[in-house]
Design a protein around this motif. Structure first.
Motif, PDB file in Angstrom:
ATOM      1  N   LEU B 760       2.850  -6.525   4.728  1.00 52.49           N
ATOM      2  CA  LEU B 760       3.300  -7.863   4.290  1.00 52.49           C
ATOM      3  C   LEU B 760       4.766  -7.354   3.692  1.00 52.49           C
ATOM      4  N   VAL B 761       4.692  -6.966   2.336  1.00 50.67           N
ATOM      5  CA  VAL B 761       6.555  -6.369   2.430  1.00 50.67           C
ATOM      6  C   VAL B 761       7.147  -5.525   3.479  1.00 50.67           C
ATOM      7  N   PRO B 854       5.063   7.672  -8.840  1.00 48.55           N
ATOM      8  CA  PRO B 854       4.756   6.925 -10.061  1.00 48.55           C
ATOM      9  C   PRO B 854       4.208   7.348 -10.862  1.00 48.55           C
ATOM     10  N   ASN B 888      -0.538   3.786 -13.001  1.00 47.89           N
ATOM     11  CA  ASN B 888       0.701   3.888 -12.425  1.00 47.89           C
ATOM     12  C   ASN B 888       0.596   4.124 -11.020  1.00 47.89           C
ATOM     13  N   CYS B 889      -1.104   4.825 -10.689  1.00 44.13           N
ATOM     14  CA  CYS B 889      -0.953   5.271  -9.160  1.00 44.13           C
ATOM     15  C   CYS B 889      -0.754   4.021  -8.592  1.00 44.13           C
ATOM     16  N   PRO B 890      -0.142   3.701  -7.515  1.00 48.45           N
ATOM     17  CA  PRO B 890      -0.620   2.071  -6.427  1.00 48.45           C
ATOM     18  C   PRO B 890      -2.017   2.711  -5.609  1.00 48.45           C
ATOM     19  N   TRP B 891      -2.198   4.159  -4.911  1.00 53.03           N
ATOM     20  CA  TRP B 891      -3.378   4.576  -4.995  1.00 53.03           C
ATOM     21  C   TRP B 891      -5.095   4.285  -5.503  1.00 53.03           C
ATOM     22  N   LEU B1011       2.242   0.897   1.324  1.00 51.57           N
ATOM     23  CA  LEU B1011       2.623   0.525   0.733  1.00 51.57           C
ATOM     24  C   LEU B1011       4.262   1.296   0.514  1.00 51.57           C
ATOM     25  N   TYR B1013       7.140  -0.337   0.615  1.00 54.56           N
ATOM     26  CA  TYR B1013       8.276  -1.230   0.768  1.00 54.56           C
ATOM     27  C   TYR B1013       8.139  -0.518  -1.861  1.00 54.56           C
ATOM     28  N   LEU B1014       7.281   0.151  -1.625  1.00 54.94           N
ATOM     29  CA  LEU B1014       7.262   0.472  -3.254  1.00 54.94           C
ATOM     30  C   LEU B1014       8.459   1.436  -3.056  1.00 54.94           C
TER      31      LEU B1014
END
Lengths: 467, 1050, 221
Positions: B760-761, B854, B888-891, B1011, B1013-1014
């Protein structure tokens, strides 16, 4: 308190045409000293024993829960993957928020010469300290290895490594400690003259002795008053920025992360406003009953006081409401699908009820305060304040926990369910808070006598002139 | 029970010492090892003092009484007698193999201080690509399972092992008649040899083999005559049709190399060989179905009919007479299939004669197998994509014949070696009761289970890592099975039992295998002292196999008439709901029911742990009123849904057939065939061991010998009760987030960089730049990983390998239900498309080792930091457990120790200090000594196997000595997941080295990071999946659409 | 005004003052002691079951470290010699010295099934620390750097704190420890001056590409 209302109606009628006095007419300086001190000096009433036995046992429950937690593991709480922070940090932010009103009232209203603060600042400040104590419990105990938490303190050590000062948690620790320290000083300084009064009025040796020590040899001489005023002014100046900083820093814990729903620049002002909102709500929640129990206090903490506090409540409540809107707007405006999804879930997701409750309590209910009727009928004020308390807790829950339940990878989405330990621990902190406050009203003057005297008409050097 | 092995005189021949044989045979060492394990001596009651134990643990350290709370006095206890080749703290590697139904899985075992801790594939072996599967990875845990039986029992009483030996001796000399054997299917030349000897010694002996999950042997024998075995050559097949055949997860049957030829042909970038096309017809999602280019949902009982319709089309196209005649005989069943699907599939097959391949599941009825063989015959695939090899294993009596013999009272003494027939034999045999009619049943098994309960004798069996053995792999290579240690609890191997019955009073597994080896290797001398022989023998053990011993090729003479006879015997299928019996991805046929690693490994499709569940299609569930709690949402799989809740319960349903009823929890499975219910075998065992209790549902009672694969005409009714399930992932939709990216071959050709336009982003945002300039990572090694979604089938071998390598704890069903599973490596599973017939996407997920991690910036105590080599490090001993990093871990790959999983019994986690502390000694032995065992309250996660990285770097330094270490290359090594992966989907290496394979893959067109874009700069790159649909197929438009019709944004 | 305090309270201020200062001092010293490397058990010298003298064996008899600690160059552990190793000499030399009683007991006339010799451990790292001897001794770090002059010790004692910061000191400045490969097992070798050591060390560091890990992964896995 039927007659209380009667009075208040008349007053409010009068208030329409002239500025009302901060103390009900006919109350002399002597009466103030006599009455406020008498609360401390008289025997503990039965209701007090009942109340403290309840809060006391809740405090014991808190101790039990924390022991169990440390001995067994964080797993006794409902925290899980992905929800690493749940009630623990929710409660922390909740209490820290409450810990705002006190210093705000004392410091900022003092600097802005808001005389109506005088009769409520003492109790509010006390409340602040107790709230911060309750708050401090959570970050300390929620870590996996409490016995290792000294790693957080920068001391020389055999490992030769230091803390990570990039971590918002470090900033947080420092911010809260500083705030607590200054608040204690500020509160105590303000107590000294009244402690001296209690000392002078004391009849038993023991009281003489202890109040004597606490009064630090206050004699009320000119020089002492001059120094006192200066010290108080300085402390007020010192703590004013802290009021704003502490909750801003707390908000960094979330704002500095990458999680949708946490990662927001709006948080600092939003959190501070929320904190003041919650803080004032808690002041009201405490003072209104106190005022009901000790009727004559109603002459010092008058309806006009409550009315003013309600206005603050209304104002901050509206700011909070605006923040909620703005969050939503930014999520949409950012065009970031992850942000959008998170906020969409807040409203429509499995935790929609928490979000709805939050809106109802923090945004909808306070709007009633536009009407003088609700501001001046303490029952209503109390009800609305209670709503605000609940609402603020849910605000934190929505932000802390529900943002974590659904972040980037749908594969690792998961719900949070509290355990009995979560609940008991929170109840325990409520108990601790209550216990401390009950002790406070028994042993320390609940109202700042000398400042209230200063706002009596009789304290006005030129009674005739308007100022 | 002390076992003295006769030991060939020592040669001062270094090679000899490499072989475990001599080591084991030095009496001292035998003594050492046997005494090492308290269990072994606790039984025969000899006074094993802690001192001995400590002594034998070599240089390990034992804390003795604390001399002060801050300075406990520790002791340092060296070997009294040095042990050759064992260097304290260094691994020793031995080639061995794990016996499996279709042969053997070649392995290399890492042993430390005389105990195996990890198994890997044997890359030297011709029948291995160096990979393993989840079962092999976990089998090392079975070895140390404290629940294993330890005592020889007669009539339920403990007796000394001597009594059993005496008993065998007496049989072997008395030679009573009515002797029968019931054994597991293996391909062990030594066992066959001993069997031959026994058959001469005991005329009329019945030798019966039984496997609950049988294979196509019967049909093959009918179609091609005896002594033949089929070996499909996937690398030669351009078009593959799998009819209820999960050949991609056949590692547990034939070993990982069996289907290895398939994967290179999936690579769209490979020049020369075109990408193959896979059609799958099945009733429930298998790993193979997940990989299919075209998948057709079909009841297992109708697969035969499907094959018949397909065959008719093929006859039209090829006019093959043999096939036509067969079609006349084949039974016809009413069923409405998508005829266009069949027609186009048939056309595609016919277009590729000799380059196509049709497979039928091993458990489909014999006539279906036969039909499929003749389809292949018609397509001219025999000898091209399907080869025939000689099958040396002599035929054995099917279980049915043994049962008749027992009924007829012909069996007086029955030896049950391995297996668990009383539990898993076909229900119509009622074997459990039948066994009580046999005067003497002798049972040799790892556990005291259902079969032991009805046996006169129970004798603990030796684990395959404890006893000598040998095997032929699926293509016939002669393979060594070396023991790594003496039996922990005095188990005996079946070879020894057979040898004793053969009159050998003091059999040694070693000699038994050596004799077979002599015969097979054609060694001139049979003299054990002969240096030449010993040379070859030690080579054999070192490599783990006998070079050039593959089975001889046999050309396939197709016997159409036999097949026609099979077809004539077959009856049309009854209508109604069918129940399909699956191989469990966790416990196989039940043999791993006590293996907690496997029990907690989520099923690749349902992500259910600790249970088996009945799978039903959305439509059928609705019709039967099964309201699995996430049912409503399946109507809109790709829409937002609120099913995420770990308090997952499923409806309990009753399955009734022929008066027998079983209960099972039902959940809705996308892509499942209608009017069909799938239930895995091997669960629902009671009262055998702690781990078995309340785990899953037993499907065997409904399973008959007529059709082992399915049972038709099942009546289903709800019970109104629900059953709690522990799933590691409930959410099915990817929510259009393009974490997993795929496209069709055409699109990939048109736009090789299509992955960059997805996400998406990621696709839209301008490249994110960070305000803060991170310090450059300067080290010459920069570790990174690439995962090829095109070959990852989601089999979970990597996940179990990771658990074994990194001492990842097991948390138990209750904690998994609370979302507290500890897996460092997990397989994310998504469904895309319509709930009735979606695509299944499997994505291996692990720590991405972000360069701007992160998790690192938020840790207040610097417990997780970045290494110079780009690793995201985790220092357990610094961690205080704020859990901020995990939040804070996106995964969400970080795992927190909510309890002391290693120290407290799982059922008493909530008792805290009141629960007993510590773990069983035998379970300590399986731990990898190079990885810290984590305590409660600390965070953990994938480390890219840093212990292996450091090991490699250190050995380079040692090699370099006083030279520049950068002149010496880092020795080759693999991460545990990479090494285990049967499809070579995981590649790890140094991304700073342009020649390294991982670097090339990261730069390939299909490469993308999730991810993006992070801007966390992950070190794990995924390679998008490319599907190869047949444009003529009716469902062609739906293939490769996981990222939506637009295929991502533009 | 009335006097609020009894007479004895006049003494109170300075009493309180003294108590407070004592408290502060003790806390401060306790922290500095326990939280700094010095605390780790330098000088720990337990009595061993066998009064084995390194001074005798190494200094006087001139034996090399690797004679007994034979795996130090290949393995992470530096092994303690097996009884076999001891007896390979002591069957001839001082075969019946009373000091060797425990060793002989374990030896048990060559059957080697006696009670093992329980040496008391001196240098102990936590389980989560993975120190590798081979990596150090092969790259010019001498036994001396961590164990001191064991060759002159009658009874071995801990010479260095072996705390994490102590390790890091060397990992950050390896040049202070690197020495010629030939001198690694010569515990008497010393650079003539700190300056020379630094120069030599820097030279080796450059030539051998020595860059010791200073991030967690080097030692914690």
């Amino acid at each position: 308190m039927a007659e209380g209302t009667v009075i208040s109606v008349e007053e409010s009628a009068r208030a329409a045409v002239e500025r009302q006095p901060l103390v009900a007419p006919g109350r002399t300086m002597g009466w103030i000293s006599d009455y406020v001190s008498s609360i401390v000096e008289s025997q503990s009433p039965r209701w007090w024993w009942v109340a403290i036995s309840i809060t006391g046992s809740l405090t014991l429950l808190l101790l039990a829960c924390l022991t169990y937690l440390v001995a067994t593991g964080v797993g006794v709480w409902g925290n899980n993957h992905p929800v690493g922070w749940a009630w623990d940090i929710t409660n922390f932010v909740f209490w820290i928020g409450i810990g705002h009103a006190g210093t705000l009232i004392s410091a900022i209203l003092f600097l802005t010469r808001q005389k109506w603060r005088t009769s409520i600042n003492r109790a509010a400040e006390a409340m602040t300290l107790f709230a911060v104590i309750c708050a401090a419990i959570y970050p300390t105990m929620h870590v996996g290895r409490v016995w290792m938490s000294w790693f957080l303190i920068p001391v020389p050590n055999a490992n030769g490594i230091w803390q990570n000062f990039r971590s918002p948690l470090m900033w947080d620790g420092f911010a809260v400690l500083t705030y607590f320290l200054v608040s204690v000083l500020f509160w105590y300084t303000g107590l000294i003259p009244d402690l001296a009064t209690l000392r002078d009025r004391a009849t038993t040796k023991v009281r003489k002795f202890f109040y004597g020590i606490l009064a630090l040899g206050w004699r009320g001489g000119n020089r002492q008053w001059r120094h006192y005023e200066m010290a108080y002014l300085l402390l007020a100046g010192l703590s004013t920025p802290l009021v704003l900083s502490v909750h801003s820093v707390v908000s960094f814990d979330f704002a500095a992360s990458v999680i949708p729903g946490w990662h927001t620049t709006i948080f600092p002002p939003y959190f501070v406003a929320g904190a003041i909102f919650g803080g004032f709500a808690m002041v009201l929640t405490i003072l209104i009953p106190a005022r009901a129990v000790y009727r004559p206090l109603g002459d010092l903490i008058t309806v006009s006081h409550i009315d003013k506090m309600c206005k603050v409540l209304l104002f901050t409540g509206s700011i909070v409401g605006y923040a909620y809107l703005m969050e939503m707007f930014m999520a949409w405006y950012s065009g970031n699908p992850f942000e959008r999804a998170t906020f969409w879930y807040r409203v429509t997701g499995p935790y929609w009820w928490a979000y709805a409750l939050m809106i109802l309590c923090n945004v909808a209910m306070p709007q009633l305060l536009w009407f003088r009727f609700f501001r001046t009928h303490v029952i209503w004020v109390f009800v609305i304040a209670m709503f605000a308390n609940v609402g603020m807790w849910f605000e934190r829950f929505v932000i802390v926990a529900t943002s974590l339940t659904r972040d980037f990878l749908p594969s690792s989405w998961g719900m949070f369910h509290p355990t009995w330990v979560d609940i008991a621990t929170f109840a325990g902190t409520l108990g601790l808070f209550g216990t401390l406050f009950l002790l406070f009203i028994r042993f320390l003057p609940m109202v700042c006598m000398f400042e209230v005297k200063a706002v009596l008409p009789s304290a006005n050097p030129n009674p005739g002139g308007k100022h | 029970m002390k076992r003295k092995l006769p030991h060939p005189p020592r040669e001062n021949h270094p090679a000899l010492w490499r072989s475990f044989a001599e080591l084991e045979n030095t009496p001292e060492f035998a003594h050492v090892i046997e005494r090492e394990f308290p269990g072994g001596t606790a039984r025969n009651g000899s006074g094993l003092t802690k001192r001995d134990f400590v002594k034998l643990m070599g240089a390990s350290v034992a804390l003795t009484a604390l001399t002060g709370c801050r300075r406990p006095e520790a002791q340092l206890v060296p070997f009294t007698k040095g042990v050759e080749w064992s260097v304290p703290g260094k691994f020793l590697y031995y080639a061995t193999a794990m016996p499996i139904r279709g042969g053997a899985m070649p392995l290399v075992a890492s042993t430390v201080d005389g105990r195996p801790t990890k198994l890997e594939g044997n890359p030297l072996h011709p029948a291995s690509n160096g990979a393993t599967d989840a079962f092999a990875q976990a089998s090392v845990l079975d070895l140390y399972d404290p629940h294993r039986s330890r005592a020889v029992k007669r009539g339920g009483r403990d007796v000394l092992a001597g009594e059993f030996e005496a008993y065998l001796a007496q049989i072997s000399e008395k030679r009573p008649d009515g002797l029968a054997f019931l054994v597991e299917r293996k391909n062990s030349p030594t066992r066959d040899r001993l069997r031959g000897e026994l058959e001469q010694r005991f005329p009329g002996l019945i030798w019966s083999e039984y496997e609950p999950l049988g294979d196509d042997r019967e049909a093959v024998t009918a179609a091609f005559g005896p002594g033949v075995r089929l070996v499909p050559k996937f690398e030669r097949a351009d078009v593959i049709l799998a009819l209820d055949s999960d050949f991609l997860s056949s590692a547990s049957e034939y070993g990982p190399a069996y289907a290895a030829g398939f994967y290179p042909r999936r690579n769209p970038d490979q020049l020369g060989a075109p990408m193959n096309r896979l059609y799958v017809v099945e009733n429930h999602f298998t790993c193979t179905g997940g990989m299919a280019d075209h998948r057709y949902r079909c009841k297992a009982s109708l697969v035969g009919e499907f094959a018949r319709r397909l065959a008719t089309r093929i006859v039209d196209l090829t006019n093959h007479s043999g096939l036509a005649t067969l079609l006349g005989a084949a039974p016809q069943t009413k069923a409405d299939f998508d005829e266009k699907w069949i027609a186009e599939c048939a056309a595609d097959l016919a277009r590729n004669p000799g380059r196509s391949l049709v497979l039928a599941g091993g458990q489909q009825p014999a006539w279906v197998q036969g039909l499929v063989f003749s389809i292949n015959e018609a397509l001219g695939n025999h000898g091209m994509t399907i080869l025939g090899v000689a099958d040396e294993a002599p035929p054995a009596a099917p279980l049915g014949r043994l049962v008749e013999a027992i009924r007829g009272g012909a069996v007086k003494t029955l030896f049950i070696l391995g297996g668990n027939p009383a539990y898993n034999a076909p229900a119509n045999f009622a074997l459990r009761d039948l066994l009580t009619r046999v005067p003497e049943v002798v049972r040799v098994g790892l556990f005291e289970d259902e079969t032991s309960a009805v046996s006169e004798w129970h004798v603990p069996a030796a684990h395959y890592l404890e006893a000598w053995g040998d095997a032929r792999t699926f293509e016939g290579t002669y393979t060594a099975i070396q023991p790594m240690l003496m039996p922990l609890w005095g188990g005996v191997s079946e070879l020894e039992v057979l040898a004793r019955l053969g009159g050998n009073a003091q059999p040694s597994g070693l000699e038994l295998v050596q004799q077979t080896y002599r015969i097979l290797s054609g060694a001139a001398s049979t003299d054990p002292k002969d240096a030449v022989f010993l040379q070859g023998w030690s080579e054999f053990l070192r490599n783990g196999f006998l070079p050039g011993s593959q089975a001889t090729a046999k050309d396939l003479a197709f016997r159409a008439t036999e097949v026609v006879r099979l077809a004539e015997a077959a009856a049309p299928v009854e209508a109604g709901i069918e129940l399909v019996f699956l191989q469990s991805s966790s416990v196989d046929d039940g043999r791993y029911a006590n293996n907690s690693w496997l029990q907690e490994t989520p099923d690749f499709e349902t992500k259910v742990t600790w249970d088996n569940v009945a799978l039903v299609s959305p439509a059928t569930a609705e019709r039967l009123g099964i309201r699995a709690n996430n049912f409503g949402l399946l109507q809109k799989v790709t829409a937002l849904n609120h099913e995420v809740d770990f308090d997952m319960v499923a409806d309990l349903i009753t399955l009734n057939a022929g008066g027998v009823a079983i209960e099972a929890a039902a959940i809705v499975a996308p892509g499942h065939a209608d009017d069909s219910i799938s239930l895995a075998l091997g669960y629902g065992r009671k009262g055998v061991s702690a781990l078995f209790e309340n785990v899953g549902f037993d499907a065997y009672p409904l399973r008959t010998s007529e059709s082992p694969r399915f049972r038709t005409a099942i009546s289903v009714s709800g019970t109104g009760r629900t059953y709690p399930l522990a799933r590691t992932q409930e959410h099915k939709s990817m929510e259009g987030r393009d974490l997993f990216r795929e496209a069709t071959r055409e699109r990939y050709k048109k736009n090789p960089k299509f992955v960059q336009s997805m996400g998406l982003v990621d696709a839209h945002n301008p490249p994110t730049t960070s305000l803060y300039e991170h310090p450059r990572l300067t080290a010459p090694e920069q570790w990174g990983m690439a995962i090829d979604l095109n070959t990852c089938i989601g089999c979970s071998a990597c996940a179990v390998a990771c658990q074994a390598e990194n001492n990842v704890p097991v948390v138990g069903k209750a904690e998994v239900r609370r979302n507290r599973d500890m897996a460092w490596m997990r397989i994310d599973r998504y469904f895309a498309g319509s709930p009735e017939n979606p695509e299944m996407l499997a994505q291996a997920m692990l720590c991405q080792h972000c360069e701007n991690a992160p998790c690192e910036s938020v840790c207040p105590v610097n417990a997780t930091v970045h290494s110079e080599e780009g690793l995201n490090l985790m220092a357990y001993n610094r961690c205080i457990g704020t859990r901020y990093c995990a939040n804070n871990c996106p995964w969400k790959v970080r795992r927190f120790n909510y309890f002391d999983y290693n120290q407290r019994p799982l059922e008493e986690l909530y008792w805290g200090p009141l629960a007993p502390k510590g773990m069983a000694d035998s379970l300590k032995m399986v731990k990898n000594p190079n990885v810290t065992v984590r305590m409660r309250g600390v965070m953990e996660k994938c480390t890219f196997c840093i212990q292996r990285i450091e090991e490699a770097k250190i050995s380079r330094m040692v090699q370099a000595g006083p030279r520049n270490k950068y002149d010496v290359p880092v020795p080759k090594f693999q991460t545990a997941c990479q090494q285990a992966c049967p499809s070579d989907a995981i590649v790890f290496g140094n991304i700073a080295d342009p020649k390294d394979r991982v670097t090339r893959l990261r730069q390939s067109d299909r490469g993308y990071v999730t991810l993006k874009y992070l801007n966390t700069q992950p070190r794990v790159t995924y390679l998008a999946r490319i599907k190869n649909p047949n444009p003529a197929m009716p469902d062609a438009a739906m293939v490769g659409m996981a990222n939506g019709p637009a295929g991502g944004h533009h | 005004m009335a006097n609020f305090f009894p007479k004895w309270t006049n003494q109170l201020p300075w009493k309180v003052g003294v108590c407070l200062s004592v408290l502060t001092v003790s806390i401060a010293s306790a922290v500095t002691y326990y939280f700094t490397p010095k605390y780790t058990k330098v000088g720990y010298q337990p009595t061993q079951p066998v009064p084995f003298s390194h001074a005798l064996h190494v200094d006087q008899l001139g034996m090399d470290c690797r004679t007994c600690h034979s795996f130090v160059e290949v393995a992470s552990h530096s092994n303690v010699p097996s009884v076999q190793t001891c007896m390979s000499c002591h069957t001839q030399i001082k075969p019946d010295s009373p000091k060797l009683a425990p060793v002989r007991a374990a030896w048990n006339e060559g059957k080697m099934d006696g009670p093992p010799v329980n040496w008391v451990r001196i240098h102990r790292l936590p389980d989560y620390v993975y120190f590798n001897h081979a990596a150090h001794v092969n790259r010019g770090v001498s036994c001396f750097s961590c164990h001191g002059n064991v060759n002159t010790m009658e009874v071995v004692y801990q010479h260095e704190p072996q705390s994490m910061s102590w390790c890091l000191d060397c990992h950050r400045q390896p040049e202070n420890a690197l020495r010629p490969p030939a001198e690694v097992f010569n515990l008497n070798w010393k650079a003539t001056s700190a300056h020379e050591q630094f120069q030599l060390g820097s030279k080796f560091k450059a030539e051998w590409g020595v860059n010791p890990p200073t991030d967690c992964g080097g030692c914690h896995r």
